[in-house]
Design an enzyme around this catalytic site. Structure first.
Site, PDB file in Angstrom:
ATOM      1  CE  LYS A  57      77.783   9.308  -1.993  1.00  0.00           C
ATOM      2  NZ  LYS A  57      77.327   8.297  -2.945  1.00  0.00           N
ATOM      3  CG  ASN A  58      74.341  10.511  -3.639  1.00  0.00           C
ATOM      4  OD1 ASN A  58      75.338  10.173  -3.914  1.00  0.00           O
ATOM      5  ND2 ASN A  58      73.219  10.068  -2.759  1.00  0.00           N
ATOM      6  NE  ARG A  73      81.516   4.749  -2.744  1.00  0.00           N
ATOM      7  CZ  ARG A  73      80.714   3.956  -3.056  1.00  0.00           C
ATOM      8  NH1 ARG A  73      80.315   2.578  -2.545  1.00  0.00           N
ATOM      9  NH2 ARG A  73      79.868   4.212  -4.121  1.00  0.00           N
ATOM     10  CG  ASP A 102      71.033   7.571   0.929  1.00  0.00           C
ATOM     11  OD1 ASP A 102      71.430   8.342  -0.168  1.00  0.00           O
ATOM     12  OD2 ASP A 102      70.931   6.330   0.833  1.00  0.00           O
ATOM     13  NE  ARG A 162      73.815   1.240  -7.982  1.00  0.00           N
ATOM     14  CZ  ARG A 162      73.107   0.577  -8.879  1.00  0.00           C
ATOM     15  NH1 ARG A 162      74.001  -0.560  -8.972  1.00  0.00           N
ATOM     16  NH2 ARG A 162      72.306   0.638  -9.682  1.00  0.00           N
ATOM     17  CB  CYS A 165      76.647  -2.320  -3.927  1.00  0.00           C
ATOM     18  SG  CYS A 165      75.026  -1.655  -3.007  1.00  0.00           S
ATOM     19  NE  ARG A 205      72.138   0.566  -5.407  1.00  0.00           N
ATOM     20  CZ  ARG A 205      72.776   1.472  -4.942  1.00  0.00           C
ATOM     21  NH1 ARG A 205      74.026   1.106  -4.229  1.00  0.00           N
ATOM     22  NH2 ARG A 205      72.758   2.886  -5.221  1.00  0.00           N
ATOM     23  N   PRO A 206      69.444  -3.533  -9.929  1.00  0.00           N
ATOM     24  CG  PRO A 206      67.351  -4.238 -10.572  1.00  0.00           C
ATOM     25  CD  PRO A 206      68.323  -4.018  -9.306  1.00  0.00           C
ATOM     26  CB  VAL A 260      64.331   2.477  -0.764  1.00  0.00           C
ATOM     27  CG1 VAL A 260      64.948   2.871  -2.083  1.00  0.00           C
ATOM     28  CG2 VAL A 260      63.289   3.356  -0.356  1.00  0.00           C
TER      29      VAL A 260
HETATM   30  C1  EPZ Z   1      70.538   6.879  -5.740  1.00  0.00           C
HETATM   31  O1  EPZ Z   1      71.114   5.444  -6.034  1.00  0.00           O
HETATM   32  C2  EPZ Z   1      71.669   7.240  -4.554  1.00  0.00           C
HETATM   33  N1  EPZ Z   1      73.057   7.013  -5.412  1.00  0.00           N
HETATM   34  C3  EPZ Z   1      71.845   6.228  -3.426  1.00  0.00           C
HETATM   35  O2  EPZ Z   1      72.428   6.795  -2.435  1.00  0.00           O
HETATM   36  C4  EPZ Z   1      70.272   6.378  -2.791  1.00  0.00           C
HETATM   37  O3  EPZ Z   1      70.292   5.378  -1.715  1.00  0.00           O
HETATM   38  C5  EPZ Z   1      69.428   5.983  -3.710  1.00  0.00           C
HETATM   39  O4  EPZ Z   1      69.167   6.777  -5.020  1.00  0.00           O
HETATM   40  C6  EPZ Z   1      67.810   6.031  -3.193  1.00  0.00           C
HETATM   41  O5  EPZ Z   1      67.608   7.202  -2.961  1.00  0.00           O
HETATM   42  C7  EPZ Z   1      73.366   8.127  -5.811  1.00  0.00           C
HETATM   43  O6  EPZ Z   1      72.665   9.157  -6.399  1.00  0.00           O
HETATM   44  C8  EPZ Z   1      74.877   8.277  -6.464  1.00  0.00           C
HETATM   45  P1  EPZ Z   1      67.298   4.012  -7.180  1.00  0.00           P
HETATM   46  P2  EPZ Z   1      70.238   4.694  -7.081  1.00  0.00           P
HETATM   47  O7  EPZ Z   1      67.657   3.789  -8.764  1.00  0.00           O
HETATM   48  O8  EPZ Z   1      69.972   5.694  -8.304  1.00  0.00           O
HETATM   49  C9  EPZ Z   1      65.625  -0.158  -7.720  1.00  0.00           C
HETATM   50  C10 EPZ Z   1      74.432   6.783  -1.047  1.00  0.00           C
HETATM   51  O9  EPZ Z   1      74.400   6.101   0.140  1.00  0.00           O
HETATM   52  N2  EPZ Z   1      65.842  -0.217  -9.064  1.00  0.00           N
HETATM   53  O10 EPZ Z   1      66.569   5.290  -6.856  1.00  0.00           O
HETATM   54  O11 EPZ Z   1      70.977   3.386  -7.441  1.00  0.00           O
HETATM   55  C11 EPZ Z   1      66.931  -0.471  -6.765  1.00  0.00           C
HETATM   56  O12 EPZ Z   1      67.279  -1.689  -6.916  1.00  0.00           O
HETATM   57  C12 EPZ Z   1      73.830   5.816  -2.058  1.00  0.00           C
HETATM   58  O13 EPZ Z   1      74.815   7.828  -1.398  1.00  0.00           O
HETATM   59  C13 EPZ Z   1      65.497  -1.128 -10.095  1.00  0.00           C
HETATM   60  O14 EPZ Z   1      64.676  -2.173  -9.824  1.00  0.00           O
HETATM   61  O15 EPZ Z   1      69.076   4.177  -6.527  1.00  0.00           O
HETATM   62  C14 EPZ Z   1      66.370   0.002  -5.479  1.00  0.00           C
HETATM   63  O16 EPZ Z   1      65.695  -0.962  -4.807  1.00  0.00           O
HETATM   64  C15 EPZ Z   1      73.274   4.638  -1.551  1.00  0.00           C
HETATM   65  N3  EPZ Z   1      65.972  -0.926 -11.390  1.00  0.00           N
HETATM   66  C16 EPZ Z   1      65.241   1.179  -5.924  1.00  0.00           C
HETATM   67  O17 EPZ Z   1      64.997   0.920  -7.286  1.00  0.00           O
HETATM   68  C17 EPZ Z   1      66.444   0.201 -11.854  1.00  0.00           C
HETATM   69  O18 EPZ Z   1      66.779   0.230 -12.961  1.00  0.00           O
HETATM   70  C18 EPZ Z   1      65.856   2.514  -5.741  1.00  0.00           C
HETATM   71  O19 EPZ Z   1      67.177   2.633  -6.492  1.00  0.00           O
HETATM   72  C19 EPZ Z   1      66.923   1.154 -10.947  1.00  0.00           C
HETATM   73  C20 EPZ Z   1      66.546   0.942  -9.516  1.00  0.00           C
END
Ligand code: EPZ
Length: 421
Positions: A22-23, A397, A305, A93, A117, A122-123, A327
């Protein structure tokens, strides 16, 4: 709302085939905005999130359809428009991944800020800062992130955190920029490598994927491509945990165990027998699992995850385990649900102390996010008595036909479709 009904206690064994990731599918589908196409994608799973991404792309002018053999064809011969609809972005998102490719193709994009969410705020500040480094002017207007650029110029970008989404959005924003972009402190997840390989199949020049430094040499134009995406490592990991909960063996087929080294190592530390081959893993659970300590980290560390799924195994281990979520700030909603089934858990800030119990007792519970939902199903399968999992739209999902595949392993499990009242 639909529910999953489970009668626990059956011993499960057999082969389960893992679907496409999916990702990887979501950012790669968004990447199809970068060229007119047609692009043919294989191994794209039939998931609700994939359907949502198709609707978002449709609204942007990218048409997509499934071919006879299940491949997905995407094309936008008539060009794209710059704004994604809020009602779709707020449901998923990952829709925000369209911002980078739109900025690259149109030099402007207007995307609703994705809400937070269940698992956190998740900014997207890291994404937006990266777009500015490439020469875009970024502003916030009525809940939308707006980016405009006369030209996109390749530049060095240092990420404050190895964000998966920000790395992917910025790779896609940079592929048509003038000159070279380096993304430092980039995410190293296998889905990043898959996206980079896909972009290169379209004629981009991306290197360093899988390392903290990704280099993108901008090109003029991208062309059509055919690409097959990687198997879903989190779905594979979920089934490996299932294998550790039973004597099995459970054969997790069509996966890449090399993408799950941290998970395999933890399951082996807990006493499971995990035999890894190139594209499958054979898992057998021990008499009783041993306790472990886990800290979730960016790849190649233990994946966030998989945190809820491993917690289920820890709940039944002979001793005290500890799991720390580094995370996301709020990814323990499944703790209360597991306690309803007899688990002995205590949360201290971003750590959960798990005192192993002999068994789960079946109960009505709810899925609180995609991976927690899968964890509740795992708990129900090894519980005594009946378990009912509600809010299973979360599970739909990210898991295709979970009930059908578990039934093939010998589970007594049904899905109850109920009209929304
Ligand atoms: C991806 O989300 C995945 N989703 C998530 O999987 C996964 O948990 C996550 O990466 C971490 O591995 C998809 O790929 C669609 P991040 P993403 O940006 O990109 C902070 C699932 O179950 N952050 O790596 O949104 C954020 O708040 C989903 O399939 C900022 O602060 O994750 C978080 O604490 C759930 N500012 C951390 O970084 C930003 O601009 C990791 O987020 C971006 C992120």
């Amino acid at each position: 709302m639909s529910r999953i009904l489970i009668e626990g206690g059956n011993s499960l064994a057999g082969t389960v085939c893992v679907g496409g990731a999916k990702n990887a599918a979501l950012p790669i589908m968004a990447g199809c905005i970068l060229g007119e196409g047609p692009i043919i994608l294989s191994n794209i799973p039939y998931l609700n999130d994939v359907g949502t991404m198709q609707k978002v792309l449709e609204a942007l002018g990218v048409k997509s359809r499934r071919l006879e053999n299940g491949d997905m064809e995407l094309a936008s011969p008539g060009g794209c428009n710059e704004e994604a609809p809020y009602d779709l972005v707020k449901t998923m998102r990952a829709s925000f991944f369209v911002m980078g490719p739109l900025l690259a193709r149109l030099k402007r994009a207007r995307i609703p800020l994705p809400g937070g969410c269940a698992i956190g705020v998740r900014p997207v500040n890291i994404h937006l800062k990266g777009f500015e480094a490439l020469g875009a002017r970024v502003s916030l207007e009525a809940g939308c992130a707006v980016a405009m650029a006369d030209r996109l110029i390749g530049a060095p970008i240092m990420l404050d955190f190895p964000s998966v989404g920000a790395t992917e959005n910025l790779m896609m924003a940079a592929v048509l920029a003038e000159g070279t972009t380096t993304i430092e402190n980039a995410a190293c997840e296998p889905e990043i490598t898959d996206l980079g390989n896909f972009l290169n199949a379209m004629g981009a020049s991306v290197s360093g994927m899988g390392t903290p430094t990704i280099t993108i040499n901008g090109v003029q134009k991208l062309h059509s491509a055919k690409y097959s995406i990687i198997p879903d490592r989190i779905e594979a990991g979920t089934f490996m945990v299932l294998g550790a909960l039973f004597k099995g063996p459970i054969i997790v087929d069509n996966c890449i165990p090399a993408h799950l080294q941290a998970v395999v190592a933890k399951l082996q530390e807990m006493g499971a027998d995990v035999q890894c081959e190139e594209s499958r893993a054979i898992v057998r659970g021990p008499e009783r699992l041993k306790p472990v300590e886990i800290k979730t980290l960016p790849f190649p560390g233990f994946p966030t995850d998989m945190q809820a799924q491993l917690m289920v195994a820890m709940c039944l281990a002979g001793g005290t385990s500890v799991i720390t979520e580094t995370v996301f700030e709020n990814r323990f909603m499944h703790v209360a649900e597991l306690v309803r089934m007899g688990a002995n858990l205590s949360i201290r800030d971003r750590t959960v102390v798990v005192t192993g119990v002999e068994k789960f007792i079946g109960a009505p519970v709810n899925a609180t996010d995609l991976r927690a939902g899968a964890a509740m199903v795992l708990a129900g399968l090894c519980a005594e008595g009946k378990t009912e999992v509600g809010n299973i739209h979360h599970i739909d999902r990210g898991y295709e036909n979970l009930v059908g595949r578990l039934r093939l392993l010998g589970a007594r499990i049904d899905r109850l479709e109920e009209e929304n009242h």
